[in-house]
Design an enzyme around this catalytic site. Structure first.
Site, PDB file in Angstrom:
ATOM      1  N   HIS A   1       0.843  -1.186   0.000  1.00 19.11           N
ATOM      2  CA  HIS A   1       0.000   0.000   0.000  1.00 19.11           C
ATOM      3  C   HIS A   1       0.879   1.237   0.000  1.00 19.11           C
ATOM      4  CE1 HIS A   1      -3.634  -2.307   0.873  1.00 19.11           C
ATOM      5  NE2 HIS A   1      -2.853  -3.054   1.631  1.00 19.11           N
TER       6      HIS A   1
ATOM      7  N   THR B   1      14.369  -8.587  -0.514  1.00 22.05           N
ATOM      8  CA  THR B   1      13.824  -7.295  -0.916  1.00 22.05           C
ATOM      9  C   THR B   1      14.419  -6.817  -2.237  1.00 22.05           C
ATOM     10  OG1 THR B   1      15.491  -6.132   0.383  1.00 22.05           O
ATOM     11  CG2 THR B   1      13.379  -6.596   1.465  1.00 22.05           C
ATOM     12  N   LYS B   2      15.446  -7.523  -2.721  1.00 22.53           N
ATOM     13  CA  LYS B   2      16.101  -7.218  -3.993  1.00 22.53           C
ATOM     14  C   LYS B   2      16.352  -8.536  -4.718  1.00 22.53           C
ATOM     15  CE  LYS B   2      18.363  -3.106  -2.268  1.00 22.53           C
ATOM     16  NZ  LYS B   2      19.598  -2.424  -1.950  1.00 22.53           N
TER      17      LYS B   2
END
Length: 108
Positions: free
Chosen positions: A38, A85-86
């Site tokens: 979000h 996250t990567k």
């Protein structure tokens, strides 16, 4: 989804965007593939999403999390409880939060 994949119990596949799963991919118990979030900068918190790609031979360990927009390279491993996250490079083992490379994956 490619051939010869294995999925453990209680895994979570968001399916908010394209999810590509190659051949011989493992998604272990309790692992999460998160494709949405979000926008906290907007008052109404609109949802947005990005695709996730799990290339051939990659492995998401038990309780690990792959976040939106991430690609696990061919035969990459995300260790148990880790958070990607990567993008993960092929034939590497990653661990931690955020996941960092710890060693090369050598397959006999």
């Amino acid at each position: 989804m490619g051939d010869d994949c294995w999925m453990g119990e209680r895994e979570w596949l968001d399916n908010l965007d394209k999810l590509r799963i190659g051949k011989k991919v493992v998604i272990s118990k309790g692992a999460m593939i998160i494709q949405g979030s979000h926008d906290y900068k907007k008052i109404n918190y609109p949802t947005y999403s990005k695709p996730v790609v799990l290339m051939d031979g990659s492995w998401v360990g038990a309780g690990a999390m792959v976040t939106l927009g991430v690609t696990l390279g061919s035969h990459a491993v995300l260790a148990a409880g880790s958070v990607a996250t990567k993008d993960l490079e092929p034939y590497m083992i990653y661990q931690g939060n955020p996941a960092q490379p710890v060693r090369e994956r050598i397959i006999d």
